[in-house]
Design an enzyme around this catalytic site. Structure first.
Site, PDB file in Angstrom:
ATOM      1  N   GLY A  79     -21.046   5.136 -13.454  1.00  0.00           N
ATOM      2  CA  GLY A  79     -19.779   4.648 -13.810  1.00  0.00           C
ATOM      3  C   GLY A  79     -19.538   5.805 -14.592  1.00  0.00           C
ATOM      4  O   GLY A  79     -18.109   6.413 -14.011  1.00  0.00           O
ATOM      5  N   CYS A 104      -3.105   9.353  14.132  1.00  0.00           N
ATOM      6  CA  CYS A 104      -2.541   8.293  14.608  1.00  0.00           C
ATOM      7  C   CYS A 104      -1.915   7.515  13.089  1.00  0.00           C
ATOM      8  O   CYS A 104      -1.846   5.918  12.679  1.00  0.00           O
ATOM      9  CB  CYS A 104      -2.520   7.840  15.283  1.00  0.00           C
ATOM     10  SG  CYS A 104      -2.517   8.357  16.371  1.00  0.00           S
ATOM     11  N   GLU A 105      -2.058   8.418  11.441  1.00  0.00           N
ATOM     12  CA  GLU A 105      -1.788   7.235  10.656  1.00  0.00           C
ATOM     13  C   GLU A 105      -0.693   8.955   9.391  1.00  0.00           C
ATOM     14  O   GLU A 105      -1.628   9.342   9.323  1.00  0.00           O
ATOM     15  CB  GLU A 105      -3.062   6.843   9.869  1.00  0.00           C
ATOM     16  CG  GLU A 105      -3.417   5.785  10.727  1.00  0.00           C
ATOM     17  CD  GLU A 105      -3.261   3.980  10.528  1.00  0.00           C
ATOM     18  OE1 GLU A 105      -2.498   4.011   9.510  1.00  0.00           O
ATOM     19  OE2 GLU A 105      -4.313   3.737  11.119  1.00  0.00           O
TER      20      GLU A 105
END
Ligand code: LLP
Length: 422
Positions: free
Chosen positions: A243, A349-350
């Site tokens: 972490g 294509c986003e």
């Protein structure tokens, strides 16, 4: 020197990793290309290990951060163990030459097949997250005539203060065993003949830039250790998870040495200094050791924004699309001329296919950009959307340059598919 990346520096106008000009590597191997510094990885492991000297410990590299075989080999040679989360990761880490006795198996959804595979490989420990998982592991171990070493992952219910998608230690998360159920779960584990309790673990989230959440979690874990041992169940190791964050932008996370020192001090203060300490760092071992190189294809001025369209995309580096993550961008070769503000976007294509937003860059088509701090959770999260080949990976090591993974061969992307015969 760039934020958090001691082996990345400008020499003349050229951005270099361990002295290797990145624009030259892009020309040699093509783009998109991941490039890692082996020394940066060794140094990061050393930071943990130096602080742990003289104590019983195991640094288990959380290989989901970057699982290239050469990366795993580097950490195995540095004396690290590994934190794995799937049968695939187990296969990979064994292929890299790791010692299974230094492997801990985490994850909330282990299948029977994965349990079997890990028992036969004789991993060091299973980090178990629920009673049904304990029961299943017990069954599988008994059927193989083995005993499964287990640690329970407890949920300490502390706020790691990080992005909600990568925060795991709060009550509402799917991870770990609730603090108030942990003792009963240990009691249950102790009744199962196929299991042997060996430890306790927690993992409260990722990209944590403060020490306090780690120490709060440790205190909660130690409270449980005391309760569990009072019930007659021995706990050998304490695993504080991973972490620790890195500098992507202006963050100033504690360094690994500081973090370890404080954890050890708290263990000592509370009379637990004799226990073996395990850690599961991922990002802090590899994040700042790598960059993603990408070539500018087109500059597209538009009414509201200027777009810098590059040949890397969300399939190569998903962190911006998935977490709105900020990652540094640098031109590999500095050039004169006016700078403009661009969104750096890929060809997919986003609308979520962006790598960086509102960055001032002096670039022309054909220039190579480096996306910084791309050593962790970058290539491992890459996919083949739009039938795009995943990038190649290169490791620099002193004066050596090694191609450590080839770019996907385009036809390999459908090699396992079948036409229907009618
Ligand atoms: N141990 C366990 C049980 C974990 O789930 C993780 C990470 C680690 C250790 C390593 O944590 P680290 O030291 O790397 O923070 N894809 C996200 C990060 C997901 C972290 C998942 N678990 C990202 O790109 O930010």
């Amino acid at each position: 020197m760039l934020p958090g990346a001691p082996h990345l520096a400008r020499q003349g106008g050229e951005l270099c990793l361990e002295g290797h000009a990145l624009s030259a590597l892009a020309r040699q191997f093509g783009t998109p290309l991941y490039v890692y510094s082996r020394q940066a990885m060794r140094d990061a492991a050393q930071q943990y290990q130096r602080a742990l000297q003289g104590r019983r410990h195991l640094v288990c590299y959380a290989m989901k951060a970057n699982s290239n075989l050469a990366v795993l080999q580097t950490f195995a040679q540095a004396g690290c163990g590994f934190d794995i989360v799937s049968g695939g990761e187990l296969l990979r880490v064994l292929a890299a030459g790791a010692d299974p006795a230094k492997v801990v198996f985490s994850g909330v959804g282990k299948t029977r097949a994965e349990m079997q595979q890990a028992l036969l490989a004789a991993v060091r420990c299973f980090n178990v997250e629920s009673i049904p998982e304990l029961d299943r592991l017990n069954e599988v171990a008994l059927s193989l005539g083995r005993t499964a070493p287990v640690s329970l992952r407890v949920n300490p219910d502390v706020d790691a203060g990080t992005h909600p998608y990568i925060s795991t230690g709060l009550k509402g998360n799917k991870f770990g065993i609730a603090h108030d159920q942990a003792l009963a779960t240990y009691r249950h584990a102790a009744t199962l003949a196929g299991l042997k309790v060996v430890g306790i673990d927690c993992h409260i989230g990722s990209q944590i830039t403060q020490l306090a959440p780690f120490l709060d979690a440790l205190d909660r874990v130690l409270d449980l250790v005391e309760a569990v041992e009072a019930a007659g169940i021995t706990i050998e190791h304490v695993d504080v998870g991973g972490g620790l964050g890195i500098a992507y932008q202006a963050e100033v996370p504690p360094d690994a040495g500081q973090m370890v020192q404080q954890v050890l001090a708290r263990l000592d203060q509370r009379g637990h200094g004799h226990r073996e300490l395990l850690l599961e760092p991922g990002r802090s071992l590899v994040g700042n050791a790598g960059v993603l190189l990408t070539e500018v294809q087109y500059l597209k001025p538009a009414e509201a924004k200027n777009f810098c369209i590059v040949d890397a995309a969300m399939n190569d580096l998903m962190r911006p699309a998935l977490y709105q993550a900020w990652m540094g961008v640098e031109a590999c070769t500095l050039r004169d001329g006016p700078a403009s503000v661009y969104d750096v976007v890929g060809p997919v294509c986003e609308s979520s296919d962006w790598l960086a937003r509102d960055r001032e860059l002096q670039v022309l088509p054909g220039d190579v950009l480096a996306i910084l701090s791309a050593g962790a959770y970058s290539m491992t999260m890459a996919g083949n959307y739009n039938s795009r080949s995943r990038p190649a990976e290169v490791m620099v090591d002193g004066d050596q340059v090694h191609l450590v993974r080839e770019r996907d061969e385009p036809a390999s992307l459908f090699a396992g598919e079948h036409l229907i015969n009618r």
